[in-house]
Design an enzyme around this catalytic site. Structure first.
Site, mmCIF file in Angstrom:
data_model
loop_
_atom_site.group_PDB
_atom_site.id
_atom_site.type_symbol
_atom_site.label_atom_id
_atom_site.label_comp_id
_atom_site.label_asym_id
_atom_site.label_seq_id
_atom_site.Cartn_x
_atom_site.Cartn_y
_atom_site.Cartn_z
ATOM 1 N N CYS A 154 0.814 -1.222 0.000
ATOM 2 C CA CYS A 154 0.000 0.000 0.000
ATOM 3 C C CYS A 154 0.850 1.276 0.000
ATOM 4 C CB CYS A 154 -0.995 -0.076 1.157
ATOM 5 S SG CYS A 154 -2.454 0.925 0.901
ATOM 6 N N HIS A 208 -3.843 -5.872 2.170
ATOM 7 C CA HIS A 208 -3.664 -6.056 3.605
ATOM 8 C C HIS A 208 -4.363 -7.367 3.975
ATOM 9 C CE1 HIS A 208 -2.410 -1.853 4.048
ATOM 10 N NE2 HIS A 208 -3.468 -1.506 3.339
HETATM 11 N N1 GLN Z 1 -1.901 7.096 1.783
HETATM 12 C C1 GLN Z 1 -1.995 6.127 0.732
HETATM 13 C C2 GLN Z 1 -3.326 6.179 0.000
HETATM 14 O O1 GLN Z 1 -4.333 6.591 0.566
HETATM 15 C C3 GLN Z 1 -1.765 4.757 1.296
HETATM 16 C C4 GLN Z 1 -2.859 4.282 2.208
HETATM 17 C C5 GLN Z 1 -2.539 3.024 2.932
HETATM 18 O O2 GLN Z 1 -1.376 2.647 3.046
HETATM 19 N N2 GLN Z 1 -3.539 2.377 3.468
HETATM 20 O O3 GLN Z 1 -3.378 5.788 -1.149
#
Ligand code: GLN
Length: 237
Positions: free
Chosen positions: A95, A193
């Site tokens: 992510c 995740h």
């Molecule tokens: N900040 C990034 C986004 O919103 C990653 C989010 C995350 O790692 N859950 O795309």
């Protein structure tokens, strides 16, 4: 004291990027190695510390926009991760960590922020937050079973010619273009995740095999059962 031959797992910046239990990826790698008699050593690198170059498998997780920007700055200045990758280390980036590996990603106002440029990808803010379960079929070259996990991100990711898509989404958004994640050499990036490696032990074994060679099979009956239940809950069959 771990021996010199122990498999070195490096968890990058637990103080900045560690949402949604992504640190569980470390535990899964440790356990799947140890169940096969492979000794492991895990190094937790906080953001004030230098990233060691001599690790075998590097892991980085998801996070909010601000810590993500800080992490990218620190990794760029530090240079240890770049050197580790140049030496052939394997890596799973999740992510926010996935986006950081590219040339650019969207900051908290959507402004472009420099990534660290170890993957040929570019991310930016998408039209809407992608939240929910993700199911994807992995690129045939990797020969892995269906990926399952969940996603929660604003960013979308465009892949350049230097990487291949990790998988094709059947449920969920992933990169935002029908594909999910990418890989190049021994680096895997993903929006999954779950933690990703708990939901997809075959992906953990792929990373392990890149550094530890052929792996003895494990009895995964219980995990297979959980995966079936999870997939059935999403796909409704
Ligand atoms: N900040 C990034 C986004 O919103 C990653 C989010 C995350 O790692 N859950 O795309």
């Amino acid at each position: 004291m771990p021996s010199d031959s122990a498999l070195r797992i490096v968890w990058i910046y637990p103080d900045l990027l560690s949402t949604y239990g992504d640190q569980g990826n470390v535990l899964v790698l440790e356990q799947r190695a140890q169940r096969r008699g492979i000794e492991t050593e895990t190094i937790y690198v906080r953001s004030a510390d230098p990233v060691p170059e001599s690790g075998d498998i590097y892991l980085i997780g998801g996070g909010e926009d601000r810590p993500q920007i800080l992490a990218a700055e620190r990794l760029r200045k530090d240079g240890g991760l770049h050197r580790a990758i140049a030496r052939g280390a394997a890596m799973l980036a999740v992510c926010a960590g996935y986006q950081i590996m590219g040339s650019t990603f969207g900051g908290e106002e959507g402004q472009p922020v420099d990534g660290i440029g170890v993957l040929d990808i570019a991310s930016s803010r998408g039209p809407a937050r992608a939240v929910g379960e993700l199911v994807a079929e992995v690129d045939a070259e990797l020969g892995l079973p269906t990926l399952t996990g969940f996603e929660n991100h604003m960013g979308v990711t465009r892949l350049g010619p230097g990487v291949k898509a990790l998988s094709r989404t059947t449920v969920g958004v992933g990169n935002g273009d029908g594909f999910e994640g990418c890989y190049a050499g021994h680096i895997v990036g993903t929006y999954l995740h779950g933690p990703a490696l708990a939901r997809n032990p075959a992906l953990a074994d792929l990373l392990l095999s890149w550094r530890a060679g052929d792996l003895a099979p494990l009895d995964d009956t219980r995990y297979e059962q959980l995966r079936r239940e999870r997939l059935a809950a999403v796909l409704g069959s």
